[in-house]
Scaffold this motif. Structure first.
Motif, mmCIF file in Angstrom:
data_model
loop_
_atom_site.group_PDB
_atom_site.id
_atom_site.type_symbol
_atom_site.label_atom_id
_atom_site.label_comp_id
_atom_site.label_asym_id
_atom_site.label_seq_id
_atom_site.Cartn_x
_atom_site.Cartn_y
_atom_site.Cartn_z
ATOM 1 N N THR A 25 30.070 43.178 36.129
ATOM 2 C CA THR A 25 30.840 44.126 36.949
ATOM 3 C C THR A 25 32.091 43.450 37.497
ATOM 4 O O THR A 25 33.177 44.046 37.520
ATOM 5 C CB THR A 25 29.968 44.671 38.101
ATOM 6 O OG1 THR A 25 28.792 45.248 37.558
ATOM 7 C CG2 THR A 25 30.713 45.693 38.927
ATOM 8 N N LYS A 67 33.695 40.984 36.079
ATOM 9 C CA LYS A 67 34.614 40.826 34.952
ATOM 10 C C LYS A 67 35.340 42.128 34.652
ATOM 11 O O LYS A 67 36.546 42.132 34.406
ATOM 12 C CB LYS A 67 33.851 40.357 33.707
ATOM 13 C CG LYS A 67 33.367 38.936 33.790
ATOM 14 C CD LYS A 67 32.603 38.585 32.532
ATOM 15 C CE LYS A 67 31.943 37.221 32.633
ATOM 16 N NZ LYS A 67 31.177 36.893 31.433
ATOM 17 N N SER A 68 34.617 43.240 34.665
ATOM 18 C CA SER A 68 35.265 44.512 34.341
ATOM 19 C C SER A 68 36.249 44.931 35.431
ATOM 20 O O SER A 68 37.338 45.442 35.135
ATOM 21 C CB SER A 68 34.226 45.607 34.087
ATOM 22 O OG SER A 68 33.512 45.897 35.270
ATOM 23 N N ARG A 69 35.898 44.724 36.693
ATOM 24 C CA ARG A 69 36.821 45.053 37.790
ATOM 25 C C ARG A 69 38.085 44.208 37.700
ATOM 26 O O ARG A 69 39.199 44.721 37.849
ATOM 27 C CB ARG A 69 36.158 44.813 39.143
ATOM 28 C CG ARG A 69 35.120 45.826 39.511
ATOM 29 C CD ARG A 69 34.532 45.524 40.859
ATOM 30 N NE ARG A 69 33.449 46.444 41.182
ATOM 31 C CZ ARG A 69 32.702 46.370 42.268
ATOM 32 N NH1 ARG A 69 32.920 45.411 43.151
ATOM 33 N NH2 ARG A 69 31.739 47.247 42.473
ATOM 34 N N SER A 75 39.266 42.715 35.024
ATOM 35 C CA SER A 75 39.998 43.092 33.814
ATOM 36 C C SER A 75 40.838 44.348 34.054
ATOM 37 O O SER A 75 42.011 44.404 33.678
ATOM 38 C CB SER A 75 39.020 43.317 32.663
ATOM 39 O OG SER A 75 39.686 43.824 31.537
ATOM 40 N N ARG A 76 40.233 45.354 34.679
ATOM 41 C CA ARG A 76 40.964 46.589 34.967
ATOM 42 C C ARG A 76 42.126 46.336 35.932
ATOM 43 O O ARG A 76 43.214 46.904 35.790
ATOM 44 C CB ARG A 76 40.019 47.629 35.564
ATOM 45 C CG ARG A 76 39.070 48.216 34.557
ATOM 46 C CD ARG A 76 38.264 49.369 35.159
ATOM 47 N NE ARG A 76 37.131 49.649 34.309
ATOM 48 C CZ ARG A 76 35.853 49.478 34.645
ATOM 49 N NH1 ARG A 76 35.554 49.037 35.859
ATOM 50 N NH2 ARG A 76 34.888 49.746 33.810
#
Length: 163
Positions: free
Chosen positions: A138, A140-142, A144-145
């Protein structure tokens, strides 16, 4: 610890920041605050008896700042030799910081938090996951976005050109 010492410990940073915002450099701000607090110590009974001590001390700070500016001429001074290079323009740094702060403000809170923890606090992904109470994926995705949104932010195009 006496009352004055506690006050200084609690308010030093705020007073220095106020002096910087008035227009002092950081070293000048520290000198100004020290001068004001020295005057406060001499008259501490009067200062501590005031209803709003912070307002009173800030008034002293502003008055001392204005008095110092009136006494000192800050114009050009003749020199036999010119400097080899011009002084740095520090306004660019302020402008860049403002651009970045505004860009971060446009991010959702979770993404902004991820960027701050990773790039300002220099936490690892595992540390961030622990702080945020989410899985590492989570985080990493936050992140990345958030980085993608910042890369696509048209207001940061000028800053990207500089870098």
């Amino acid at each position: 610890m006496d009352d004055f010492t506690e006050y200084v410990a609690a308010r030093w940073q705020v007073l220095v920041r106020s002096a910087v915002l008035l227009g002092c450099s950081h070293p000048e701000a520290e000198d100004l605050v020290q001068t004001v607090l020295e005057r406060c110590l001499v008259k501490w009974k009067r200062v501590s008896a005031v209803d709003d001590r912070d307002a009173y001390v800030h008034r002293m700070l502003v008055n001392s700042f204005l008095s110092a500016r009136r006494r000192r001429w800050t114009g050009e001074k003749p020199s036999a030799a010119l400097p080899e290079h011009a002084d740095q323009d520090r306004t660019a740094g302020v402008d860049d910081a403002d651009l970045m702060t505004r860009a971060l403000d446009r991010l959702p809170t979770d993404q902004r938090t991820a960027v701050v923890l990773r790039y300002y606090a220099h936490l690892t992904e595992q540390q961030m996951a622990s702080v945020l109470g989410v899985a590492a994926g989570t985080v990493k995705s936050r992140l990345s976005r958030a980085v993608k949104a910042l890369a696509q932010d048209p207001n940061l195009a000028e800053l990207r050109e500089i870098l």
